[in-house]
Motif scaffolding. Structure first.
Motif, PDB file in Angstrom:
ATOM      1  N   GLN A  11      -5.412  -7.398   7.100  1.00 27.88           N
ATOM      2  CA  GLN A  11      -4.517  -6.549   7.960  1.00 27.88           C
ATOM      3  C   GLN A  11      -4.153  -5.507   6.922  1.00 27.88           C
ATOM      4  N   PHE A  12      -3.413  -4.264   7.740  1.00 27.31           N
ATOM      5  CA  PHE A  12      -3.202  -3.140   6.771  1.00 27.31           C
ATOM      6  C   PHE A  12      -1.801  -3.704   6.363  1.00 27.31           C
ATOM      7  N   GLY A  13      -1.215  -3.257   5.111  1.00 30.34           N
ATOM      8  CA  GLY A  13      -0.100  -3.669   4.523  1.00 30.34           C
ATOM      9  C   GLY A  13       0.250  -3.099   3.330  1.00 30.34           C
ATOM     10  N   TYR A  14       1.294  -3.704   2.835  1.00 25.67           N
ATOM     11  CA  TYR A  14       1.750  -3.181   1.417  1.00 25.67           C
ATOM     12  C   TYR A  14       2.571  -4.308   0.667  1.00 25.67           C
ATOM     13  N   HIS A  47       3.841  -7.606   3.001  1.00 28.99           N
ATOM     14  CA  HIS A  47       4.260  -7.216   4.340  1.00 28.99           C
ATOM     15  C   HIS A  47       3.084  -6.686   5.317  1.00 28.99           C
ATOM     16  N   HIS A  48       2.664  -7.045   6.524  1.00 28.83           N
ATOM     17  CA  HIS A  48       1.969  -6.251   7.416  1.00 28.83           C
ATOM     18  C   HIS A  48       2.586  -5.226   7.700  1.00 28.83           C
ATOM     19  N   ASN A  49       1.983  -4.112   8.217  1.00 34.65           N
ATOM     20  CA  ASN A  49       2.471  -2.809   8.692  1.00 34.65           C
ATOM     21  C   ASN A  49       3.051  -3.026  10.157  1.00 34.65           C
ATOM     22  N   VAL A  50       1.994  -3.805  10.804  1.00 36.78           N
ATOM     23  CA  VAL A  50       2.474  -3.782  12.335  1.00 36.78           C
ATOM     24  C   VAL A  50       3.626  -4.093  12.609  1.00 36.78           C
ATOM     25  N   ASP A  51       4.457  -4.903  11.860  1.00 34.80           N
ATOM     26  CA  ASP A  51       5.680  -5.355  12.265  1.00 34.80           C
ATOM     27  C   ASP A  51       6.911  -5.330  10.948  1.00 34.80           C
ATOM     28  N   ASP A  52       5.968  -5.510   9.803  1.00 33.17           N
ATOM     29  CA  ASP A  52       6.656  -5.246   8.480  1.00 33.17           C
ATOM     30  C   ASP A  52       7.278  -6.733   8.086  1.00 33.17           C
ATOM     31  N   VAL A  92      -7.823  10.281   8.669  1.00 31.93           N
ATOM     32  CA  VAL A  92      -9.089   9.800   8.375  1.00 31.93           C
ATOM     33  C   VAL A  92      -9.253   8.406   8.008  1.00 31.93           C
ATOM     34  N   GLN A  93      -8.291   7.850   7.319  1.00 31.26           N
ATOM     35  CA  GLN A  93      -8.244   6.560   7.047  1.00 31.26           C
ATOM     36  C   GLN A  93      -7.158   5.673   7.918  1.00 31.26           C
ATOM     37  N   PRO A  94      -7.725   4.703   8.805  1.00 29.23           N
ATOM     38  CA  PRO A  94      -6.892   4.179   9.648  1.00 29.23           C
ATOM     39  C   PRO A  94      -5.425   3.840   9.799  1.00 29.23           C
ATOM     40  N   GLY A  95      -5.327   3.105   8.480  1.00 30.38           N
ATOM     41  CA  GLY A  95      -4.065   2.461   8.202  1.00 30.38           C
ATOM     42  C   GLY A  95      -3.035   3.229   7.197  1.00 30.38           C
ATOM     43  N   ALA A  96      -3.373   4.339   6.881  1.00 26.14           N
ATOM     44  CA  ALA A  96      -2.539   5.133   6.042  1.00 26.14           C
ATOM     45  C   ALA A  96      -1.264   5.498   6.588  1.00 26.14           C
ATOM     46  N   LYS A  97      -1.256   6.108   7.711  1.00 20.24           N
ATOM     47  CA  LYS A  97       0.078   6.255   8.426  1.00 20.24           C
ATOM     48  C   LYS A  97       0.868   5.407   8.513  1.00 20.24           C
ATOM     49  N   SER A  98       0.596   4.190   9.224  1.00 21.61           N
ATOM     50  CA  SER A  98       1.476   3.070   9.006  1.00 21.61           C
ATOM     51  C   SER A  98       1.972   2.480   7.663  1.00 21.61           C
ATOM     52  N   THR A  99       1.158   2.563   6.670  1.00 27.42           N
ATOM     53  CA  THR A  99       1.573   2.217   5.474  1.00 27.42           C
ATOM     54  C   THR A  99       2.626   3.173   4.996  1.00 27.42           C
ATOM     55  N   MET A 100       2.501   4.549   5.223  1.00 28.24           N
ATOM     56  CA  MET A 100       3.435   5.443   4.599  1.00 28.24           C
ATOM     57  C   MET A 100       4.933   5.266   5.444  1.00 28.24           C
TER      58      MET A 100
END
Length: 523
Positions: A490-493, A508-513, A236-244
């Protein structure tokens, strides 16, 4: 349209298992045909829109993969297509055999949290039954879980919540959440790894998990925290999986001490199944490190039903000053699912405001959804907590809440809640030498210089917006304020590593850490 049955790869499943649904090629189909997953009591002919979830069928598509969540009930897949040359209502075409959990009572949604003392740990999980007392077996060796402790069980009903769709049973509103079981482990040693499993002999046990307890008052203690806000449940939330995915890798490889999630947790907003999706999503992380949550507008904000508000805030809708934009953002939940599912130390007001130590760091969660003005009980509690911090024992002081105290986004200029936070709390934070103020709510990242009252100063507070963990990003323009050192969308943590004399913060960006922003503080 002649098909009557959808084929499924399995009729029993465990959470996160993929079930493949297949069907023959359709000669007459519409571009908005869909397959949905349904509770079996939803009527076939009139219940097309009563799905729990659905996905449109693409041209010539004959299979679809579904990642399952244990909703503790039998389910079925259904195919619906429009009548009247694709311009009419949806009509039922086909359904699968019933699919159901392999074990309705397997312990799931396992998560940890810190309790009042350093030698305690909350362990929580969900099953479909309260028939047997919840148990945890644990020890220092995964093959020898020699200690055993029992816990307590709680649940909640639609009528326990404040208003709106949270009060209405249905596949897209309230569903029975099962039973939340919680056990407190006592007398655990600091900086020690324990192995554990939860469940019972009657219904079965979880796999063996592990956690390492936080360090004590150790001059050499080092901790590493992960922090973010505004995540929600995938897809549902587009960045959640990459963050997890990124956070799970960190937890499994880099000695992460705990996770800080500062509001807007599941974005369920009265849709009960999204709580199951979110809690299942964080299990691979939260069953290994404590998952410490703060309250956000999408967990708490409500307009009526204040007698059911677990925070005890006065009035039908809690804190709703005329200068604020506090709305109906929880879908009527008013934090009931939050307080039944998560735990925290009891030194404040439940999950709404509390504090805890992690090695050399003292962390304070406060609520921007509750009265924070100088006359409030929360303000008095914050003053007492901050004034009591022993900075020789915990030299680093981090505070966190959901809504931002500072933002250089153009649309936020003059935001009243932001201004009132600066007036009501910033002088206190500066007085007690707060190092970091973390917040979210805006779905992007921004970091300030050490600052006070809008100006960079050597002994100031570093304010950091970390709302980029999953929800659709906010793409905004910025004012160019001098105090804003970095921002992006950007999605990240983020990650915080600290010992007694040194703190390093990385984004950190999720796309490449990759590390995109970082800074260091020293004592």
């Amino acid at each position: 349209m002649n098909i009557m049955e959808l084929n499924v790869s399995s009729t029993f499943y465990v959470s996160n298992q993929q079930i493949i649904v297949t069907w023959p090629t359709m000669s007459l189909s519409c571009n908005d045909d869909f397959i949905g997953i349904y509770f079996i009591d939803i009527p076939l002919l009139t219940g097309a829109c009563g799905y729990f979830d659905y996905e449109f069928i693409q041209t010539n598509q004959t299979s679809m993969s579904w990642q399952m969540i244990n909703l503790r009930r039998p389910l079925e897949f259904r195919y619906y297509s429009r009548e009247k040359n694709c311009s009419g209502n949806y009509s039922f075409v086909a359904k699968s055999t019933i699919v159901q959990p392999l074990n309705y009572n397997i312990p799931e949604q396992i998560h940890l949290a810190y309790s009042d003392r350093i030698d305690q740990m909350f362990v929580s999980y969900v099953t479909n039954s309260s028939e047997y007392i919840p148990e945890c077996q644990y020890g220092l060796d995964p093959s020898l879980l020699q200690w055993h402790v029992q816990g307590t069980t709680i649940t909640y009903k639609a009528s326990d919540m404040c208003e709106g769709q949270a009060n209405i049973p249905g596949p897209q509103t309230f569903i029975d959440p099962g039973y939340m079981h919680t056990i407190i482990l006592e007398d655990i040693r600091p900086s020690t790894t324990y192995f554990y499993r939860v469940g019972n002999d009657q219904h079965g046990w979880s796999s063996v998990r592990s956690f390492t307890n936080r360090p004590a008052d150790d001059i050499n203690a080092k901790v590493t925290l992960i922090a973010y806000g505004d995540m929600g449940a995938a897809p549902v939330q587009p960045g959640a999986k990459s963050t997890m995915d990124r956070v799970r890798t960190q937890v499994m490889t880099n000695n992460i001490t705990c996770v800080l999630h500062i509001g807007d947790i599941s974005y369920a907003r009265g849709i009960g199944a999204l709580w199951d999706a979110f809690m299942t999503q964080i299990d691979p992380i939260a069953s290994y490190v404590p998952y410490m949550v703060g309250i956000g507008n999408h967990e708490y904000d409500h307009v009526t039903g204040g007698d059911k508000d677990p925070s005890g805030a006065p009035g039908p809708g809690g804190f709703r000053p005329p200068w604020g934009d506090y709305g109906y953002d929880s879908g009527g939940e008013c934090a009931v699912p939050m307080v039944r599912r998560f735990h925290s130390p009891s030194n404040g007001n439940g999950l709404f405001w509390y504090s805890f130590d992690v090695g050399p760091v003292h962390i304070v969660y406060y609520s921007t959804e509750h009265d924070f003005l100088p006359s409030s009980s929360q303000h008095a509690w914050l003053e007492h907590d901050l004034s009591s911090v022993n900075r020789s024992r915990t030299p680093w002081l981090i505070v966190g809440s959901h809504r931002p105290m500072y933002s250089s986004i153009v649309r936020d200029v003059g935001d009243s809640i932001k201004v009132m936070l600066q007036i009501s709390l910033e002088p206190m934070f500066y007085k007690y030498h707060v190092d970091l103020n973390l917040f979210a709510h805006i779905h992007s990242y921004e970091r300030s210089c050490p600052m006070y009252q809008g100006k960079c100063v050597d002994d100031g507070i570093t304010h950091i917006l970390i709302g980029m963990a999953g929800h659709n990003l906010d793409f905004d323009t910025y004012t160019g304020a001098k105090w804003s050192l970095y921002h992006d969308q950007q999605f990240g943590y983020t990650q915080i590593s600290a010992n007694r004399t040194y703190l390093r913060f990385t984004y950190h960006h999720n796309v490449d850490d990759a590390i995109i922003d970082e800074f260091e503080l020293r004592k």
